[in-house]
Design a protein around this motif. Structure first.
Motif, PDB file in Angstrom:
ATOM      1  N   ARG A  84       0.859  -1.187   0.000  1.00  0.00           N
ATOM      2  CA  ARG A  84       0.000   0.000   0.000  1.00  0.00           C
ATOM      3  C   ARG A  84       0.891   1.232   0.000  1.00  0.00           C
ATOM      4  O   ARG A  84       1.830   1.324   0.786  1.00  0.00           O
ATOM      5  N   ARG A  85       0.595   2.164  -0.880  1.00  0.00           N
ATOM      6  CA  ARG A  85       1.365   3.400  -0.943  1.00  0.00           C
ATOM      7  C   ARG A  85       0.937   4.335   0.181  1.00  0.00           C
ATOM      8  O   ARG A  85      -0.234   4.656   0.320  1.00  0.00           O
ATOM      9  N   LEU A  86       1.912   4.774   0.980  1.00  0.00           N
ATOM     10  CA  LEU A  86       1.629   5.656   2.106  1.00  0.00           C
ATOM     11  C   LEU A  86       1.741   7.130   1.731  1.00  0.00           C
ATOM     12  O   LEU A  86       1.078   7.981   2.336  1.00  0.00           O
ATOM     13  N   GLY A  87       2.593   7.456   0.788  1.00  0.00           N
ATOM     14  CA  GLY A  87       2.799   8.844   0.410  1.00  0.00           C
ATOM     15  C   GLY A  87       4.063   8.978  -0.399  1.00  0.00           C
ATOM     16  O   GLY A  87       4.715   7.990  -0.751  1.00  0.00           O
ATOM     17  N   ARG A  88       4.430  10.217  -0.688  1.00  0.00           N
ATOM     18  CA  ARG A  88       5.623  10.501  -1.480  1.00  0.00           C
ATOM     19  C   ARG A  88       6.474  11.539  -0.768  1.00  0.00           C
ATOM     20  O   ARG A  88       5.984  12.607  -0.404  1.00  0.00           O
ATOM     21  N   SER A 177      17.494  25.466  -1.049  1.00  0.00           N
ATOM     22  CA  SER A 177      16.861  25.393  -2.367  1.00  0.00           C
ATOM     23  C   SER A 177      15.381  25.184  -2.164  1.00  0.00           C
ATOM     24  O   SER A 177      14.913  24.890  -1.055  1.00  0.00           O
ATOM     25  N   GLY A 178      14.641  25.331  -3.235  1.00  0.00           N
ATOM     26  CA  GLY A 178      13.268  24.891  -3.205  1.00  0.00           C
ATOM     27  C   GLY A 178      13.211  23.372  -3.263  1.00  0.00           C
ATOM     28  O   GLY A 178      14.244  22.691  -3.344  1.00  0.00           O
ATOM     29  N   ILE A 179      12.010  22.820  -3.216  1.00  0.00           N
ATOM     30  CA  ILE A 179      11.849  21.382  -3.395  1.00  0.00           C
ATOM     31  C   ILE A 179      12.391  21.004  -4.774  1.00  0.00           C
ATOM     32  O   ILE A 179      12.141  21.691  -5.771  1.00  0.00           O
ATOM     33  N   LEU A 180      13.171  19.935  -4.825  1.00  0.00           N
ATOM     34  CA  LEU A 180      13.761  19.470  -6.079  1.00  0.00           C
ATOM     35  C   LEU A 180      12.764  18.560  -6.791  1.00  0.00           C
ATOM     36  O   LEU A 180      12.571  17.414  -6.379  1.00  0.00           O
ATOM     37  N   PRO A 181      12.109  19.042  -7.834  1.00  0.00           N
ATOM     38  CA  PRO A 181      11.022  18.267  -8.439  1.00  0.00           C
ATOM     39  C   PRO A 181      11.477  16.950  -9.057  1.00  0.00           C
ATOM     40  O   PRO A 181      10.675  16.019  -9.195  1.00  0.00           O
ATOM     41  N   GLU A 182      12.762  16.873  -9.432  1.00  0.00           N
ATOM     42  CA  GLU A 182      13.238  15.642 -10.060  1.00  0.00           C
ATOM     43  C   GLU A 182      13.584  14.550  -9.053  1.00  0.00           C
ATOM     44  O   GLU A 182      13.960  13.437  -9.444  1.00  0.00           O
ATOM     45  N   ILE A 183      13.470  14.860  -7.756  1.00  0.00           N
ATOM     46  CA  ILE A 183      13.802  13.872  -6.727  1.00  0.00           C
ATOM     47  C   ILE A 183      12.583  13.650  -5.838  1.00  0.00           C
ATOM     48  O   ILE A 183      12.060  14.591  -5.233  1.00  0.00           O
ATOM     49  N   ASN A 184      12.131  12.429  -5.744  1.00  0.00           N
ATOM     50  CA  ASN A 184      11.066  12.065  -4.820  1.00  0.00           C
ATOM     51  C   ASN A 184      11.135  10.567  -4.587  1.00  0.00           C
ATOM     52  O   ASN A 184      11.803   9.844  -5.338  1.00  0.00           O
ATOM     53  N   ALA A 185      10.482  10.116  -3.548  1.00  0.00           N
ATOM     54  CA  ALA A 185      10.514   8.689  -3.228  1.00  0.00           C
ATOM     55  C   ALA A 185       9.174   8.269  -2.627  1.00  0.00           C
ATOM     56  O   ALA A 185       8.792   8.751  -1.557  1.00  0.00           O
ATOM     57  N   ASP A 186       8.469   7.406  -3.331  1.00  0.00           N
ATOM     58  CA  ASP A 186       7.237   6.853  -2.785  1.00  0.00           C
ATOM     59  C   ASP A 186       7.562   5.987  -1.572  1.00  0.00           C
ATOM     60  O   ASP A 186       8.588   5.292  -1.547  1.00  0.00           O
ATOM     61  N   GLN A 187       6.691   6.047  -0.596  1.00  0.00           N
ATOM     62  CA  GLN A 187       6.849   5.238   0.608  1.00  0.00           C
ATOM     63  C   GLN A 187       5.786   4.146   0.593  1.00  0.00           C
ATOM     64  O   GLN A 187       4.584   4.438   0.561  1.00  0.00           O
ATOM     65  N   LEU A 208      -0.773   3.491  10.760  1.00  0.00           N
ATOM     66  CA  LEU A 208       0.270   4.061   9.900  1.00  0.00           C
ATOM     67  C   LEU A 208      -0.338   4.851   8.747  1.00  0.00           C
ATOM     68  O   LEU A 208       0.135   5.945   8.406  1.00  0.00           O
ATOM     69  N   VAL A 209      -1.382   4.324   8.149  1.00  0.00           N
ATOM     70  CA  VAL A 209      -2.047   5.031   7.055  1.00  0.00           C
ATOM     71  C   VAL A 209      -2.582   6.373   7.545  1.00  0.00           C
ATOM     72  O   VAL A 209      -2.404   7.409   6.889  1.00  0.00           O
ATOM     73  N   ARG A 210      -3.215   6.381   8.720  1.00  0.00           N
ATOM     74  CA  ARG A 210      -3.741   7.642   9.271  1.00  0.00           C
ATOM     75  C   ARG A 210      -2.602   8.619   9.566  1.00  0.00           C
ATOM     76  O   ARG A 210      -2.709   9.826   9.282  1.00  0.00           O
ATOM     77  N   LEU A 211      -1.513   8.105  10.137  1.00  0.00           N
ATOM     78  CA  LEU A 211      -0.377   8.961  10.479  1.00  0.00           C
ATOM     79  C   LEU A 211       0.192   9.625   9.226  1.00  0.00           C
ATOM     80  O   LEU A 211       0.472  10.833   9.224  1.00  0.00           O
ATOM     81  N   PHE A 212       0.365   8.871   8.167  1.00  0.00           N
ATOM     82  CA  PHE A 212       0.927   9.438   6.943  1.00  0.00           C
ATOM     83  C   PHE A 212      -0.038  10.419   6.287  1.00  0.00           C
ATOM     84  O   PHE A 212       0.400  11.399   5.665  1.00  0.00           O
ATOM     85  N   GLN A 213      -1.328  10.191   6.433  1.00  0.00           N
ATOM     86  CA  GLN A 213      -2.288  11.166   5.926  1.00  0.00           C
ATOM     87  C   GLN A 213      -2.171  12.479   6.702  1.00  0.00           C
ATOM     88  O   GLN A 213      -2.206  13.566   6.118  1.00  0.00           O
ATOM     89  N   GLU A 214      -2.035  12.373   8.033  1.00  0.00           N
ATOM     90  CA  GLU A 214      -1.904  13.563   8.861  1.00  0.00           C
ATOM     91  C   GLU A 214      -0.595  14.298   8.597  1.00  0.00           C
ATOM     92  O   GLU A 214      -0.525  15.528   8.734  1.00  0.00           O
ATOM     93  N   GLU A 215       0.446  13.576   8.227  1.00  0.00           N
ATOM     94  CA  GLU A 215       1.776  14.152   8.038  1.00  0.00           C
ATOM     95  C   GLU A 215       2.122  14.382   6.572  1.00  0.00           C
ATOM     96  O   GLU A 215       3.286  14.524   6.219  1.00  0.00           O
ATOM     97  N   ARG A 216       1.113  14.446   5.745  1.00  0.00           N
ATOM     98  CA  ARG A 216       1.361  14.620   4.307  1.00  0.00           C
ATOM     99  C   ARG A 216       2.159  15.896   4.029  1.00  0.00           C
ATOM    100  O   ARG A 216       3.079  15.894   3.205  1.00  0.00           O
ATOM    101  N   ALA A 217       1.831  16.991   4.718  1.00  0.00           N
ATOM    102  CA  ALA A 217       2.532  18.258   4.479  1.00  0.00           C
ATOM    103  C   ALA A 217       4.008  18.131   4.821  1.00  0.00           C
ATOM    104  O   ALA A 217       4.870  18.649   4.095  1.00  0.00           O
ATOM    105  N   ALA A 218       4.329  17.457   5.927  1.00  0.00           N
ATOM    106  CA  ALA A 218       5.730  17.271   6.304  1.00  0.00           C
ATOM    107  C   ALA A 218       6.445  16.385   5.296  1.00  0.00           C
ATOM    108  O   ALA A 218       7.593  16.655   4.912  1.00  0.00           O
ATOM    109  N   LEU A 219       5.780  15.341   4.849  1.00  0.00           N
ATOM    110  CA  LEU A 219       6.391  14.406   3.910  1.00  0.00           C
ATOM    111  C   LEU A 219       6.674  15.080   2.568  1.00  0.00           C
ATOM    112  O   LEU A 219       7.732  14.853   1.957  1.00  0.00           O
ATOM    113  N   GLU A 220       5.763  15.930   2.133  1.00  0.00           N
ATOM    114  CA  GLU A 220       5.896  16.562   0.826  1.00  0.00           C
ATOM    115  C   GLU A 220       6.628  17.895   0.883  1.00  0.00           C
ATOM    116  O   GLU A 220       6.712  18.611  -0.122  1.00  0.00           O
ATOM    117  N   GLY A 221       7.149  18.246   2.060  1.00  0.00           N
ATOM    118  CA  GLY A 221       7.958  19.447   2.184  1.00  0.00           C
ATOM    119  C   GLY A 221       7.180  20.737   2.143  1.00  0.00           C
ATOM    120  O   GLY A 221       7.738  21.789   1.817  1.00  0.00           O
TER     121      GLY A 221
END
Length: 231
Positions: A84-88, A177-187, A208-221
């Motif tokens: 299951r994909r948790l986020g990027r 720098s800003g977020i580097l659009p060419e670099i990301n990693a699915d979790q 875990l799914v709920r936690l990653f949903q709540e922390e989406r902003a942190a994960l995506e910078g």
């Protein structure tokens, strides 16, 4: 016979399981640190479940129950694994807090000191981008661990490409720098198909799914200071 015994053990655990016991969770060191800092929230409604959190680059063997759950950036081609994909996760350049940010150009960044991964870890997200930036040169400081790289950047040993969830939370660092659009990693959350319906494993998966949903902003910078993209 060994595989049959392992399968029998997994199925026996499924038959007798309740929402009690221990769940073993394995992740890379950066993601393990991210989860460790949020364990009280992860366990908010799981007080009857003990969690063993291990940090490792190695892929634990789910068939042998070396771990019950894995969080990884790649999905192995195994029919026995359910994913299951948790986020990027997003990435940016970080340096010592208080340092004068460089001009947002590749030429300006190329002339600065850098810390990165050693040759055995060139597969790490951002390392290919850094090697291309340095035009064949290697970073002056090379490590084999995200948390060591974070410490090196905080000490002023060089700029480093870090996941935003790691760098933005560190008051000793700032974005260069800003977020580097060419670099990301699915979790990805990985579980053996024989274990996914165990009540205790399912409860931790859902948390875990709920936690990653709540922390989406942190994960995506999205919580860090905005800076111009590298051109």
């Amino acid at each position: 016979m060994e595989r049959a015994a392992e399968s029998l053990q997994r199925r026996s655990a499924r038959l007798g399981d309740t929402v009690h016991g221990t769940v073993r969770l394995s992740a890379g060191e950066a993601m393990a640190a991210f989860i460790a800092g949020r364990l009280p929230r992860l366990r908010r409604n799981l007080q009857c479940i003990e969690i063993e959190l291990t940090a490792s680059h190695m892929l634990a063997n789910l068939s042998r129950r070396e771990a019950d759950l894995l969080i990884r950036e790649q999905v192995p081609e195994l029919a026995s694994i359910v994913t299951r994909r948790l986020g990027r996760a997003a990435y940016a350049v970080y340096g010592l807090a208080g340092m004068e940010p460089p001009r947002p150009s590749r030429e300006a960044l190329r002339g600065l000191a850098w810390a990165g991964f050693d040759d055995d870890h060139n597969y790490m997200p951002g390392q290919g981008w850094l090697l291309e930036l340095l035009a064949g040169a290697r970073p002056a400081v090379r490590v084999n661990n995200w948390l060591v790289l974070q410490e090196a950047a905080r000490a002023g040993a060089g700029l480093a490409v870090l996941p935003c969830y790691l760098g933005d939370a560190d008051t000793g660092l700032q974005r260069m720098s800003g977020i580097l659009p060419e670099i990301n990693a699915d979790q990805w959350l990985l579980v053996h198909r024989d274990l996914r319906d165990l009540p205790r494993v399912r409860a931790v998966m859902d948390s875990l799914v709920r936690l990653f949903q709540e922390e989406r902003a942190a994960l995506e910078g999205l919580r860090g200071e905005a800076r111009s993209p590298v051109s």
